[in-house]
Write an enzyme that holds these catalytic residues in place. Structure first.
Site, PDB file in Angstrom:
ATOM      1  N   ARG A 155       0.775  -0.924  -0.335  1.00 48.56           N
ATOM      2  CA  ARG A 155       0.210  -0.138  -0.166  1.00 48.56           C
ATOM      3  C   ARG A 155       1.239   0.996   0.261  1.00 48.56           C
ATOM      4  O   ARG A 155       0.730   2.457   0.707  1.00 48.56           O
ATOM      5  CB  ARG A 155      -0.650   0.450   1.193  1.00 48.56           C
ATOM      6  N   GLU A 156       2.087   1.208  -0.544  1.00 47.54           N
ATOM      7  CA  GLU A 156       3.075   2.582  -1.024  1.00 47.54           C
ATOM      8  C   GLU A 156       2.063   3.538  -1.302  1.00 47.54           C
ATOM      9  O   GLU A 156       2.493   4.260  -0.569  1.00 47.54           O
ATOM     10  CB  GLU A 156       3.652   2.329  -1.363  1.00 47.54           C
TER      11      GLU A 156
ATOM     12  N   LYS B 246      -0.908   4.349  -1.101  1.00 50.61           N
ATOM     13  CA  LYS B 246      -2.084   4.847  -0.049  1.00 50.61           C
ATOM     14  C   LYS B 246      -1.041   5.704   0.977  1.00 50.61           C
ATOM     15  O   LYS B 246      -0.917   7.237   0.994  1.00 50.61           O
ATOM     16  CB  LYS B 246      -2.133   3.801   0.627  1.00 50.61           C
TER      17      LYS B 246
ATOM     18  N   LYS C 268     -20.869   3.488  -7.351  1.00 54.05           N
ATOM     19  CA  LYS C 268     -19.275   2.859  -8.410  1.00 54.05           C
ATOM     20  C   LYS C 268     -19.654   2.076  -9.637  1.00 54.05           C
ATOM     21  O   LYS C 268     -20.234   2.736 -10.257  1.00 54.05           O
ATOM     22  CB  LYS C 268     -20.510   1.068  -7.759  1.00 54.05           C
TER      23      LYS C 268
ATOM     24  N   ILE D  49     -23.857   6.755  11.779  1.00 51.27           N
ATOM     25  CA  ILE D  49     -23.782   5.899  10.444  1.00 51.27           C
ATOM     26  C   ILE D  49     -23.404   4.533  11.664  1.00 51.27           C
ATOM     27  O   ILE D  49     -23.608   3.155  11.085  1.00 51.27           O
ATOM     28  CB  ILE D  49     -23.117   5.681   9.661  1.00 51.27           C
TER      29      ILE D  49
ATOM     30  N   ARG E 268      -7.958   4.709   0.466  1.00 55.83           N
ATOM     31  CA  ARG E 268      -9.155   3.495   0.483  1.00 55.83           C
ATOM     32  C   ARG E 268      -8.699   2.473   0.196  1.00 55.83           C
ATOM     33  O   ARG E 268      -9.191   2.288  -0.852  1.00 55.83           O
ATOM     34  CB  ARG E 268     -10.643   4.217   0.793  1.00 55.83           C
TER      35      ARG E 268
ATOM     36  N   ASP F 217     -26.138  -2.856   7.976  1.00 59.52           N
ATOM     37  CA  ASP F 217     -26.076  -1.629   7.053  1.00 59.52           C
ATOM     38  C   ASP F 217     -25.446  -3.635   6.028  1.00 59.52           C
ATOM     39  O   ASP F 217     -25.286  -4.197   5.666  1.00 59.52           O
ATOM     40  CB  ASP F 217     -24.415  -2.008   7.318  1.00 59.52           C
TER      41      ASP F 217
ATOM     42  N   HIS G  14     -17.115  10.774   3.426  1.00 57.26           N
ATOM     43  CA  HIS G  14     -15.551  10.953   2.661  1.00 57.26           C
ATOM     44  C   HIS G  14     -14.881  12.644   1.497  1.00 57.26           C
ATOM     45  O   HIS G  14     -13.808  12.172   1.003  1.00 57.26           O
ATOM     46  CB  HIS G  14     -16.218  10.691   0.902  1.00 57.26           C
TER      47      HIS G  14
ATOM     48  N   CYS H 298     -22.012   8.404   5.550  1.00 55.98           N
ATOM     49  CA  CYS H 298     -21.306   7.301   6.148  1.00 55.98           C
ATOM     50  C   CYS H 298     -20.914   7.006   7.430  1.00 55.98           C
ATOM     51  O   CYS H 298     -20.602   7.744   8.424  1.00 55.98           O
ATOM     52  CB  CYS H 298     -20.671   6.471   4.972  1.00 55.98           C
TER      53      CYS H 298
END
Length: 764
Positions: free
Chosen positions: A16-17, A19, A115, A435, A519, A603, A698, A730
């Site tokens: 995950r470099e 990120k 999405k 949430i 994410r 959920d 977000h 969320c």
């Protein structure tokens, strides 16, 4: 000779470099050059891995610092006016479009996300306005092509096709037909293709995934004219479709004036022969033969049985590839040291899938003797998986067979239940809640890591987590929220947490995939029949309720979301696995009720995500998905209030199915879309309570009281005040406390303001 190629590679890095670099840049801990260096290192490492696997035509342009659709919008100059100023467009403008904030510049409302077809990846929605112009405004793609060529690779640029790009965008302001923009858009695409040809590019991949959708006639007709005009001499175009069958678009896709066609031979294996019948004899056929969306090792013998007749028929025009971009799977299985040896043998990540392609090429071009050892290992692994006693549990299968219609129904209808719940809960107008999750601080994550590493005892860990829960409850009480949550400090991920406590799941160390931007999620692996050995959340919820006199929600992830956000076994139908999950969660819901929890949230963030791409297939999916939710939720008394939550999807076309779930309260994302999702209520009388999100979690931006009131007033145009809840979009785990507290204080103030304005209206 058979050609191996790839549609795209995971961009985040095995560790995950990307990120880590992105988040460091956003925190101003590194500068732009350092961020770009990480990007360059990842691109070159990934090109080398693909080259070592035998990939001939190297995908270029699949790397992104946030999202490939956003990259294309920037390339085409599709930058909404609110992001434009006198300064030159740069990476910080790009990040403001993506997330509303960057290290420089003023905060601004981010672009909408939704999405990517039926995946858990989120793309940044292009915004089109009347008079939209397309002007090349970025050199990123061309610079990366030059970079790849300089390293000796045969660059195959990856570009979303013009019609899919238009389809995925949204018109803002004055309404018009998006196809009216095609003339100007084609000029920009032609300029892109001309520049790529001048750089020495021989093949370009144009993705048109909308060919797997039900398209209006005018969009089908547009394909012929668009691709007839999109010609640059000497530049070969590979048209790529994926995620589903072509069906009524098959003949169209085969006959477009391009030099090659890629098909998804995993999801549409039965179309291969028809495609071969329609495909002109000069065209390349790229067969997406390995599943680019799941992590199971391929049955190479079965794959070879499929490929050999194609090779006999078209010879060197056969290319082989994964079904879609490998963006949707983790990078490299070699890192996994803690997965059981048996399960590890059954898996293939991106690097391993490319190795499987190499084995297939060897077997096709030189015979099986040249790869006999690898083929035998695959056979043994597949047989071991089929016969494993860890997978099949007769008692669980019998429990699913015994599910009765009564197990899918609440005792009474919503109107009756609502009176009982209101009498018990005594909620005000515009009740406020969140949430579920609250910020996951470095201290919380460190505590979980120490516990998993055996550095904390069970008692020590429980005490630390209970302290976090108590602090979260105190903060919510100070803010003034009506319905509280325990904050989920013990949960690493809303799906992974439950999978770790259910039988039939396995977990990776490095199975990360990108959901959006920085994410990343690590989907659980459902390898066998699912059951619940013991309660999973009851003790935490019971403790949380003991800390406050206010209402406390129990928090669960629903069966459909666990299914859709996991890597799911492929040896039985998905509905059967979902029913197993539903039965396990039903027991948890009932135990929460017995523990005194009066509100339980289940959920289903991914319900819409699993919807098939073709409308003709929707009802079958919705029937079993809604049924699974109802199995989970209906074991409680009428006075227990059931909530559900859905985020970042288009719900308007399945609103009847959402109503059929019969949740007492549903919370949904609406803030980025400016309450656009509520248009569904103009034609559909949604019967139950609803909480349209008014705080975009977000983005790091803090909503004002006025902006929240404005969104709620828009909601009131569709939903009676008596049935309207006030909540964020969320969970809040990715945010920091400074932002969260300010935002929730404003959220409560907005709710109080509306209560005063609607004081004469009854709450029931």
């Amino acid at each position: 000779m058979t050609t191996i190629h790839n549609l795209g590679f995971p961009r985040i890095g095995a560790q995950r470099e990307l990120k880590k670099a992105l988040e460091s840049y956003w925190r101003k801990e590194i500068d732009r050059d350092e961020l770009f260096n990480v990007g360059r290192e990842l691109r070159q490492r990934h090109w080398q891995l693909q080259a070592e696997a035998g990939v001939r035509w190297m995908p270029v342009g699949d790397f992104s610092y946030y999202d490939q659709v956003l990259d294309l919008s920037v390339l085409l100059g599709v930058v909404p006016a609110r992001f434009q100023d006198d300064s030159h467009f740069d990476i910080d403008t790009y990040f403001r479009m993506a997330r509303g904030r960057a290290p420089t510049g003023e905060p601004v409302a981010a672009c909408e996300m939704t999405k990517w077809f039926d995946t858990n990846y989120h793309y940044t929605v292009p915004e089109f306005v009347a008079g939209q112009r397309f002007t090349l405004s970025s050199n990123k793609l061309f610079d990366e092509v030059e970079e790849a060529i300089s390293l000796g690779y045969k660059a195959k640029p990856v570009l979303l096709g013009p019609l899919s790009y238009l389809w995925l965008g949204k018109v803002k302001g004055e309404s018009f037909d998006k196809l009216d923009m095609i003339e100007d858009l084609l000029l920009a695409y032609s300029e892109i293709l001309t520049r790529l040809k001048a750089q020495g590019v021989a093949w370009l991949k144009l993705d048109e995934p909308i060919l797997a959708l039900d398209l209006p006639v005018e969009w089908q007709q547009a394909f012929g004219s668009v691709y007839t005009r999109l010609q640059v001499s000497g530049l070969n175009k590979l048209l790529a479709t994926y995620f589903g069958a072509l069906r009524d678009n098959l003949k169209l896709a085969c006959t477009l004036p391009v030099e090659g066609l890629h098909i998804d031979a995993v999801r549409a294996a039965d179309e291969i022969d028809t495609v071969l019948s329609w495909l002109p004899s000069y065209k390349v056929l790229s067969v997406g033969i390995l599943d680019g969306r799941n992590i199971w090792r391929a049955d190479l013998d079965a794959v070879l049985d499929t490929l050999r007749p194609i090779q006999v028929r078209i010879g060197e025009r056969l290319w082989i590839a994964p079904s879609c971009s490998l963006l949707h799977v983790p990078v490299d299985l070699k890192q996994e040291e803690k997965l059981g040896v048996d399960i590890r043998r059954w898996l293939a990540y991106a690097v391993q899938k490319l190795a499987e392609l190499g084995t297939l090429k060897t077997a096709l071009d030189h015979g099986e003797d040249d790869c006999a050892e690898v083929l035998m290992a695959a056979r043994l692994a597949n047989e071991a998986q089929r016969s494993s006693s860890r997978i099949h549990k007769p008692a669980i299968k019998q429990a699913c067979a015994d599910i009765s219609p009564a197990m899918t129904q609440r005792q009474h209808d919503f109107k009756t239940r609502r009176h009982q719940q209101q009498a018990r809960l005594n909620l005000p107008l515009f009740p406020t809640t969140t949430i579920g999750s609250f910020p996951q601080t470095a201290e919380i994550r460190q505590t979980r890591r120490k516990f998993k590493a055996g550095q904390l005892s069970d008692c020590e860990y429980q005490a630390l987590m209970e302290n976090e829960i108590k602090l979260v409850i105190e903060r919510q009480e100070e803010i003034g929220l009506d319905v509280l949550v325990h904050g989920e400090p013990e949960r690493n991920d809303m799906v992974e947490y439950f999978g770790e406590l259910l039988d039939g799941f396995a977990f990776s160390q490095y199975g990360w995939v990108q959901s959006y931007g920085s994410r990343c999620v690590k989907p659980p692996i459902i390898f066998g029949d699912v059951s619940r050995p013991k309660p999973m959340t009851v003790a935490w919820s019971r403790y949380a309720q003991s800390c406050t006199k206010r209402l406390m929600k129990g928090m669960l992830t629903g069966p459909v979301t666990i299914l859709n956000w996991s890597f799911v076994r492929d040896d039985q139908p998905r509905p059967e696995t979902c029913r197993q999950l539903a039965l396990a969660l039903r027991d948890e819901v009932c135990d929460l009720e017995k523990a005194g929890i009066k509100i339980i949230q289940i959920d289903e963030a991914a319900l819409r995500e699993g919807l098939p791409l073709r409308k003709g297939d929707w009802q079958h999916y919705l029937d079993w998905a809604v049924n699974a939710f109802r199995i989970t939720a209906t074991g409680v008394a009428d006075e227990t209030q059931i909530h559900t939550h859905m985020c970042y999807s288009e719900f308007n076309d399945i609103i009847a199915a959402i109503a059929a779930m019969d949740a007492d309260v549903i919370t949904i994302e609406t803030s980025r879309s400016d309450m656009e999702l509520l248009e569904a209520f103009e034609d559909f009388d949604y019967p139950n309570d609803i909480g349209p999100g008014v705080y975009d979690i977000h983005s790091p931006n803090v909503p004002t009281v006025d902006s929240i009131v404005d969104l709620l007033n828009k909601a009131l145009e569709h939903i009676p005040a008596q049935r309207l809840w006030v909540n964020p979009d969320c969970g809040l785990k990715t945010r920091v406390w400074l932002e969260v507290e300010r935002a929730l204080v404003n959220l409560v103030k907005a709710a109080v303001q509306l209560r005063n304005e609607h004081a004469q209206e009854k709450a029931v």
